[in-house]
Scaffold this motif. Structure first.
Motif, short mmCIF file in Angstrom:
data_model
loop_
_atom_site.label_atom_id
_atom_site.label_comp_id
_atom_site.label_asym_id
_atom_site.label_seq_id
_atom_site.Cartn_x
_atom_site.Cartn_y
_atom_site.Cartn_z
N PHE A 51 49.93 -64.26 33.04
CA PHE A 51 48.84 -63.60 32.31
C PHE A 51 47.78 -64.64 31.97
N VAL A 52 46.54 -64.36 32.35
CA VAL A 52 45.48 -65.36 32.27
C VAL A 52 44.36 -64.88 31.35
N ASP A 53 43.91 -65.78 30.48
CA ASP A 53 42.73 -65.50 29.66
C ASP A 53 41.89 -66.76 29.59
N GLU A 54 40.63 -66.59 29.20
CA GLU A 54 39.72 -67.74 29.14
C GLU A 54 39.00 -67.77 27.80
N SER A 55 38.47 -68.95 27.47
CA SER A 55 37.65 -69.11 26.27
C SER A 55 36.41 -69.89 26.66
N ARG A 104 46.57 -58.54 39.85
CA ARG A 104 46.48 -57.28 39.12
C ARG A 104 45.38 -57.37 38.08
N LYS A 105 44.47 -56.39 38.08
CA LYS A 105 43.48 -56.30 37.01
C LYS A 105 44.10 -55.59 35.83
N VAL A 106 43.97 -56.16 34.63
CA VAL A 106 44.63 -55.60 33.46
C VAL A 106 43.62 -55.18 32.40
N ILE A 107 44.06 -54.26 31.56
CA ILE A 107 43.37 -53.94 30.32
C ILE A 107 44.10 -54.69 29.21
N PRO A 108 43.44 -55.61 28.52
CA PRO A 108 44.12 -56.46 27.54
C PRO A 108 44.99 -55.71 26.53
N ALA A 109 44.55 -54.54 26.12
CA ALA A 109 45.31 -53.78 25.12
C ALA A 109 46.66 -53.31 25.64
N ASP A 110 46.83 -53.29 26.96
CA ASP A 110 48.07 -52.77 27.55
C ASP A 110 49.18 -53.81 27.64
N TYR A 111 48.87 -55.09 27.44
CA TYR A 111 49.85 -56.16 27.66
C TYR A 111 49.85 -57.13 26.49
N ARG A 112 50.97 -57.19 25.78
CA ARG A 112 51.08 -58.15 24.69
C ARG A 112 51.04 -59.59 25.21
N LEU A 113 51.55 -59.83 26.41
CA LEU A 113 51.53 -61.20 26.93
C LEU A 113 50.11 -61.64 27.27
N PHE A 114 49.24 -60.70 27.59
CA PHE A 114 47.83 -61.06 27.76
C PHE A 114 47.24 -61.47 26.41
N GLN A 115 47.64 -60.76 25.36
CA GLN A 115 47.18 -61.13 24.01
C GLN A 115 47.76 -62.47 23.57
N VAL A 116 48.95 -62.81 24.07
CA VAL A 116 49.50 -64.15 23.83
C VAL A 116 48.63 -65.20 24.51
N ALA A 117 48.19 -64.92 25.74
CA ALA A 117 47.30 -65.85 26.44
C ALA A 117 46.00 -66.03 25.66
N ASP A 118 45.50 -64.96 25.07
CA ASP A 118 44.31 -65.03 24.23
C ASP A 118 44.57 -65.92 23.01
N LEU A 119 45.73 -65.75 22.38
CA LEU A 119 46.10 -66.58 21.23
C LEU A 119 46.18 -68.05 21.62
N ILE A 120 46.78 -68.34 22.77
CA ILE A 120 46.92 -69.72 23.23
C ILE A 120 45.56 -70.33 23.50
N CYS A 121 44.66 -69.57 24.12
CA CYS A 121 43.29 -70.05 24.34
C CYS A 121 42.62 -70.40 23.02
N THR A 122 42.77 -69.52 22.06
CA THR A 122 42.14 -69.73 20.75
C THR A 122 42.68 -70.97 20.06
N LEU A 123 44.00 -71.15 20.10
CA LEU A 123 44.60 -72.31 19.44
C LEU A 123 44.31 -73.60 20.19
N LYS A 124 44.23 -73.54 21.52
CA LYS A 124 43.86 -74.73 22.29
C LYS A 124 42.43 -75.15 21.96
N LEU A 125 41.54 -74.16 21.86
CA LEU A 125 40.16 -74.46 21.48
C LEU A 125 40.12 -75.09 20.09
#
Length: 224
Positions: free
Chosen positions: A7-11, A166-187
């Motif tokens: 699961f991939v997210d960016e900041s 796979r294209k995802v809707i962030p609200a559908d996957y908690r692990l995508f939200q984990v990737a978002d959290l990790i991006c935020t904390l890394k920043l």
């Protein structure tokens, strides 16, 4: 069939340098599909419901900055949301990897794309045996930024033969939200190291010691 989900997210963005957003980060959460996380998900859903956020898609940056739907809530309420997500991450049998660039040293989006692509390639090569252990590697991304989509597609397809996207809707996957959290904390970690923390970040985390102890140190144990 052994399957790895990423699961991939960016900041940040690929625009000109702005001291408010000095870094560009891509974070990847890796989950072996043979590891069942259903019970962990149920615990998270119950915990979020108990604090008044049932079935809520957590967006960590706005929580910390008291923006969007989190505006107007008190500090303890906001901290509870992030701590529930952190407890979820601690319980999970997952790994993650973040790659990043400091934008003030980058000339344009072409150079940024090149540097991030090289970092991703090094990460895959360094863990090549790990990736080859899976029959399928599925990359989940919301296609939010075309540059990231190109980086992921070009590098993963060049180095691995068993990749699907796979294209995802962030609200559908908690692990995508984990990737978002990790991006935020890394920043937040990078800004702390460069003495760039904003007033809202200092207010949320109280001090650097608390940030390291309660957030960064537990997270570091999951890094691949």
């Amino acid at each position: 069939m052994k399957e790895l989900s990423i699961f991939v997210d960016e900041s940040g963005d690929f625009g000109v340098y702005d001291y408010h957003a000095p870094f560009y980060i891509i974070s990847m959460v890796l989950h072996d599909q043979a590891v069942n996380i259903v019970d962990d998900l149920k615990i998270l859903e119950n915990e979020l419901s108990n604090i008044g956020w049932p079935k809520h898609s957590v967006h960590s940056g706005p929580v910390i900055r008291s923006e969007e739907e989190y505006r107007g809530y008190d500090l303890k309420e906001q901290q509870k949301i992030i701590m529930k997500m952190m407890s979820f991450v601690r319980r999970l049998n997952i790994n993650f990897k973040s790659i990043y660039i400091e934008k003030k040293h980058i000339e344009d989006s072409i150079e940024a794309t090149g540097k991030l692509s090289k970092q991703l390639a090094v990460f895959i090569r360094d863990n090549y045996a790990f990736f080859c252990n899976y029959d399928t590697v599925k990359i989940y991304y919301d296609n939010g930024q075309v540059e990231v989509t190109r980086i992921l597609s070009s590098v993963f397809n060049a180095l691995l033969e068993n990749v699907e996207f796979r294209k995802v809707i962030p609200a559908d996957y908690r692990l995508f939200q984990v990737a978002d959290l990790i991006c935020t904390l890394k920043l937040t970690e990078l800004k702390m190291e460069n003495h760039l923390l904003s007033k809202s970040e200092i207010y949320f985390f109280n001090d650097e010691r608390t940030l390291k102890k309660n957030y960064l140190k537990p997270l570091s144990k999951k890094e691949l």
